[in-house]
Design an enzyme around this catalytic site. Structure first.
Site, PDB file in Angstrom:
ATOM      1  N   GLU A 247     -10.045  -7.653  -4.789  1.00 40.63           N
ATOM      2  CA  GLU A 247     -10.016  -9.058  -4.370  1.00 40.63           C
ATOM      3  C   GLU A 247     -10.945  -9.190  -3.175  1.00 40.63           C
ATOM      4  O   GLU A 247     -10.623  -8.718  -2.083  1.00 40.63           O
ATOM      5  CB  GLU A 247      -8.599  -9.460  -3.931  1.00 40.63           C
ATOM      6  CG  GLU A 247      -7.540  -9.369  -4.997  1.00 40.63           C
ATOM      7  CD  GLU A 247      -7.593 -10.530  -5.982  1.00 40.63           C
ATOM      8  OE1 GLU A 247      -8.378 -11.467  -5.789  1.00 40.63           O
ATOM      9  OE2 GLU A 247      -6.858 -10.469  -6.970  1.00 40.63           O
ATOM     10  N   CYS A 281     -10.187 -16.391   2.678  1.00 34.45           N
ATOM     11  CA  CYS A 281     -11.089 -15.972   1.602  1.00 34.45           C
ATOM     12  C   CYS A 281     -11.425 -17.140   0.687  1.00 34.45           C
ATOM     13  O   CYS A 281     -12.548 -17.278   0.231  1.00 34.45           O
ATOM     14  CB  CYS A 281     -10.477 -14.827   0.803  1.00 34.45           C
ATOM     15  SG  CYS A 281      -8.812 -15.180   0.216  1.00 34.45           S
TER      16      CYS A 281
HETATM   17  P1  NDP Z   1     -12.937  -5.281   5.214  1.00 33.85           P
HETATM   18  O1  NDP Z   1     -13.622  -5.108   3.919  1.00 33.85           O
HETATM   19  O2  NDP Z   1     -13.673  -4.988   6.450  1.00 33.85           O
HETATM   20  O3  NDP Z   1     -11.611  -4.372   5.266  1.00 33.85           O
HETATM   21  C1  NDP Z   1     -10.579  -4.492   4.313  1.00 33.85           C
HETATM   22  C2  NDP Z   1      -9.700  -3.256   4.381  1.00 33.85           C
HETATM   23  O4  NDP Z   1     -10.441  -2.125   3.902  1.00 33.85           O
HETATM   24  C3  NDP Z   1      -9.239  -2.893   5.785  1.00 33.85           C
HETATM   25  O5  NDP Z   1      -7.917  -2.408   5.743  1.00 33.85           O
HETATM   26  C4  NDP Z   1     -10.215  -1.805   6.158  1.00 33.85           C
HETATM   27  O6  NDP Z   1      -9.720  -0.951   7.154  1.00 33.85           O
HETATM   28  C5  NDP Z   1     -10.352  -1.066   4.850  1.00 33.85           C
HETATM   29  N1  NDP Z   1     -11.535  -0.236   4.738  1.00 33.85           N
HETATM   30  C6  NDP Z   1     -12.673  -0.255   5.470  1.00 33.85           C
HETATM   31  N2  NDP Z   1     -13.556   0.687   5.033  1.00 33.85           N
HETATM   32  C7  NDP Z   1     -12.951   1.313   3.984  1.00 33.85           C
HETATM   33  C8  NDP Z   1     -13.353   2.359   3.089  1.00 33.85           C
HETATM   34  N3  NDP Z   1     -14.541   2.947   3.176  1.00 33.85           N
HETATM   35  N4  NDP Z   1     -12.483   2.733   2.128  1.00 33.85           N
HETATM   36  C9  NDP Z   1     -11.280   2.142   1.997  1.00 33.85           C
HETATM   37  N5  NDP Z   1     -10.851   1.141   2.822  1.00 33.85           N
HETATM   38  C10 NDP Z   1     -11.675   0.741   3.803  1.00 33.85           C
HETATM   39  O7  NDP Z   1     -12.370  -6.771   5.196  1.00 33.85           O
HETATM   40  P2  NDP Z   1     -11.665  -7.556   6.362  1.00 33.85           P
HETATM   41  O8  NDP Z   1     -10.444  -6.825   6.809  1.00 33.85           O
HETATM   42  O9  NDP Z   1     -12.684  -7.922   7.375  1.00 33.85           O
HETATM   43  O10 NDP Z   1     -11.147  -8.864   5.605  1.00 33.85           O
HETATM   44  C11 NDP Z   1     -11.924 -10.004   5.437  1.00 33.85           C
HETATM   45  C12 NDP Z   1     -12.492 -10.061   4.034  1.00 33.85           C
HETATM   46  O11 NDP Z   1     -11.425 -10.053   3.112  1.00 33.85           O
HETATM   47  C13 NDP Z   1     -13.260 -11.330   3.754  1.00 33.85           C
HETATM   48  O12 NDP Z   1     -14.437 -11.026   3.050  1.00 33.85           O
HETATM   49  C14 NDP Z   1     -12.308 -12.132   2.874  1.00 33.85           C
HETATM   50  O13 NDP Z   1     -12.949 -13.062   2.051  1.00 33.85           O
HETATM   51  C15 NDP Z   1     -11.637 -11.052   2.124  1.00 33.85           C
HETATM   52  N6  NDP Z   1     -10.356 -11.520   1.585  1.00 33.85           N
HETATM   53  C16 NDP Z   1     -10.236 -11.688   0.245  1.00 33.85           C
HETATM   54  C17 NDP Z   1      -9.073 -12.202  -0.288  1.00 33.85           C
HETATM   55  C18 NDP Z   1      -8.897 -12.365  -1.766  1.00 33.85           C
HETATM   56  O14 NDP Z   1      -7.762 -12.455  -2.215  1.00 33.85           O
HETATM   57  N7  NDP Z   1      -9.938 -12.408  -2.577  1.00 33.85           N
HETATM   58  C19 NDP Z   1      -7.941 -12.576   0.563  1.00 33.85           C
HETATM   59  C20 NDP Z   1      -8.165 -12.342   1.950  1.00 33.85           C
HETATM   60  C21 NDP Z   1      -9.342 -11.827   2.429  1.00 33.85           C
HETATM   61  P3  NDP Z   1     -10.071  -1.250   8.692  1.00 33.85           P
HETATM   62  O15 NDP Z   1      -9.755  -2.680   8.965  1.00 33.85           O
HETATM   63  O16 NDP Z   1      -9.169  -0.337   9.386  1.00 33.85           O
HETATM   64  O17 NDP Z   1     -11.544  -0.951   8.825  1.00 33.85           O
END
Ligand code: NDP
Length: 501
Positions: A247, A281
């Site tokens: 997502e 999002c």
């Molecule tokens: P990120 O992609 O930065 O991070 C998402 C999660 O992935 C965090 O828990 C992060 O950890 C983790 N992560 C980071 N690097 C890795 C890796 N290499 N492998 C596995 N996990 C990893 O997103 P954001 O947290 O900034 O969230 C915002 C984004 O989420 C926006 O683009 C938004 O549109 C999207 N979103 C989508 C939704 C949907 O339903 N389609 C709903 C809500 C948000 P850490 O934070 O510790 O780096």
């Protein structure tokens, strides 16, 4: 004020490393959490295996009793939970309460719906297999890994967690480094109602902890976050053939047709683009407005957006930008729009005062500006004049993203909705689909694939298990070497009679 990101671990090797979660409004430390490494994550997944067997063994009724108890506990502790969400994200009290209302509604629905969607049912065997009984049920996968973002730190991951649990799986959840406390709160409250086994565990840390979860041998990985991280998650899950639900982000359009309720559309645009500081999002980022109503619409949006102020107080209209590095992205999109001939009719570059960004409404922005093509994730709106609703649909469909969309039209709402390439559409309201637990939520293209919520969201965490049982010997049985050529001749004749006309 300088905005700070969560602190990287400071303790010496050998000890459990910890990191601080910070209040983005003040920079104050809320709590410290462990940085779970590869071995910790593997141990969590291993201990989840027997827990998954226990949980699946409770059956739908046993699980529903526990999930209902969890729901009641979350309701009882709603104020405490809301305060924690506001502290870790900075979002206003009312935005956090709205998020929790949705969490609780979905948890209730998933627990109640699971047996109807997933339970064993009879399937018609068809003419050729009339002597068999056929059944289908959807069985839990085992251990599901969930990785969540910070913008809706409870609602978004619970779209996977609640549905995976209701389907009978154990879950290991890695919350965002910005909102670890919210994850820990969810895990601790669940453990109060299911104390026997670690059915739902939370591991905390940075991106590396998430990467470790992808490699830990879970039976499915449900990721919600940005599109670039979604690609990395998918690549690392490919190594172990771990299935993924992805997502990702969006750049959601809102269409205002010639026959729209313009006042309603302006109200929805301002709320859909600015609530939660635009960090949604499926929030409104692009608005395509039919020429006939454009001037009136822009005037209303300007009036409404100008009144809104971000702040750290509980009753502020919206809160800060939670993730410090997002401020630079918002700034670069606004700057790009202005450099390429766009105009700011509300705010401008001066509205960006970290950690807060005041509303910015842009017009006359060219289509190739990053303010139109990329996810901004801030309280900004780009309003574009188009000839009519059909042109609006074409331009709405022009990006690789396809998460949600909104249409305002008195007579053509559903017709226009059906032409939009995206997962969800709200007609004459904004984001309504997210609050209907029975509707699936998810996107196409760069917004990802797979679905949370609804019956699709329950099936997402299961595998289909099909069984046939022979009830009596058939007069014609083509599936044996004893069949003889007469049998096949009769079968072919039957097929011609049944299906050849
Ligand atoms: P990120 O992609 O930065 O991070 C998402 C999660 O992935 C965090 O828990 C992060 O950890 C983790 N992560 C980071 N690097 C890795 C890796 N290499 N492998 C596995 N996990 C990893 O997103 P954001 O947290 O900034 O969230 C915002 C984004 O989420 C926006 O683009 C938004 O549109 C999207 N979103 C989508 C939704 C949907 O339903 N389609 C709903 C809500 C948000 P850490 O934070 O510790 O780096």
């Amino acid at each position: 004020m300088t905005q700070t990101a969560p602190t990287k671990p400071s303790r010496a090797d050998g000890e459990q490393k910890r990191f601080a979660s910070l209040d983005p409004r003040t920079g104050e430390v809320i709590a410290h959490h462990p940085v779970h490494g590869e071995a910790d994550v593997r141990a969590a997944v291993e201990s989840a295996r027997p827990a998954a067997v226990f949980w699946a063994g409770l059956g739908f009724d046993g699980r529903r009793t526990r999930l209902d108890a969890w729901r009641r506990l979350l309701v009882k502790r709603l104020d405490e939970f809301q305060t924690l969400i506001s502290a870790e994200t900075g979002k206003s009290a009312d935005d956090a309460r709205t998020e929790l209302a949705l969490v609780i509604d979905h948890l209730h629905w998933a627990a109640r719906q699971a047996p109807k969607t997933l339970g064993k049912r009879k399937v018609r065997p068809g003419m050729l297999m009339y002597n068999h009984a056929a059944t289908l049920e959807y069985l839990p996968l085992g251990v599901v890994g969930v990785i969540g973002p910070w913008n809706y730190p409870a609602f978004t991951p619970m779209g996977s967690i609640a549905y995976a649990l209701a389907a009978g799986n154990a879950v290991v959840f890695k919350p965002s480094e910005f909102t670890p406390g919210v994850g820990v709160f969810l895990g601790a409250t669940f453990a109060e109602v299911v104390p026997e086994h670690p059915v739902f565990q939370v591991v905390t840390g940075f991106g590396e902890t998430g990467a470790a979860l992808c490699a830990a041998g879970v039976d499915k990985l449900a990721f919600t976050g940005s599109t670039p991280t979604g690609r990395k998650v998918m690549a690392s899950c490919a190594a172990t053939l771990t299935p993924v639900l992805v997502e990702c982000g969006g750049k959601d359009p809102l269409i205002v047709a010639e026959d729209a309720d313009v006042r309603g559309a302006a109200e929805a645009t301002v709320w859909g683009g600015i609530f939660n500081a635009g960090q949604t999002c499926a929030g409104v980022e692009r608005v395509y407005v039919a020429d006939a109503v454009y001037d009136e619409f822009v005037k209303l949006v300007v009036e409404k957006a100008k009144k809104l102020r971000p702040g750290g107080e509980p009753d502020a209209d919206f809160g800060p930008i939670t993730m410090p590095k997002q401020v630079e992205i918002i700034k670069s999109h606004v700057a790009d729009a202005l450099e390429r001939g766009g105009r700011a009719v509300v705010g401008g570059l001066e509205s960006i005062r970290p950690p807060y960004v005041e509303p910015v409404v842009l017009v006359d922005v060219p289509d190739d500006s990053t303010a139109v093509t990329d996810e901004t994730f801030g309280p900004t709106l780009v309003l574009t004049r188009v000839a009519d609703a059909d042109e609006a649909v074409r331009r709405a469909n022009s990006l690789p993203y396809g998460l949600g969309a909104t249409v305002f039209s008195r007579n053509r709402g559903e017709e226009l909705a059906d032409k939009l390439r995206c997962g969800m559409v709200s007609v004459n309201s904004v984001l309504a689909y997210a609050s209907v637990p029975g509707l699936p939520f998810g996107g196409v293209g760069d917004s990802g694939f797979g679905r949370i919520h609804g019956e699709d969201g329950l099936r997402e965490f299961t595998y289909a298990h099909a069984v046939t049982r022979k009830r009596f010997a058939a007069a014609l049985n083509p599936m044996t070497y004893e069949r003889g050529s007469r049998t096949i001749r009769h079968v072919v004749r039957l097929v011609k009679v049944l299906y050849g006309r």
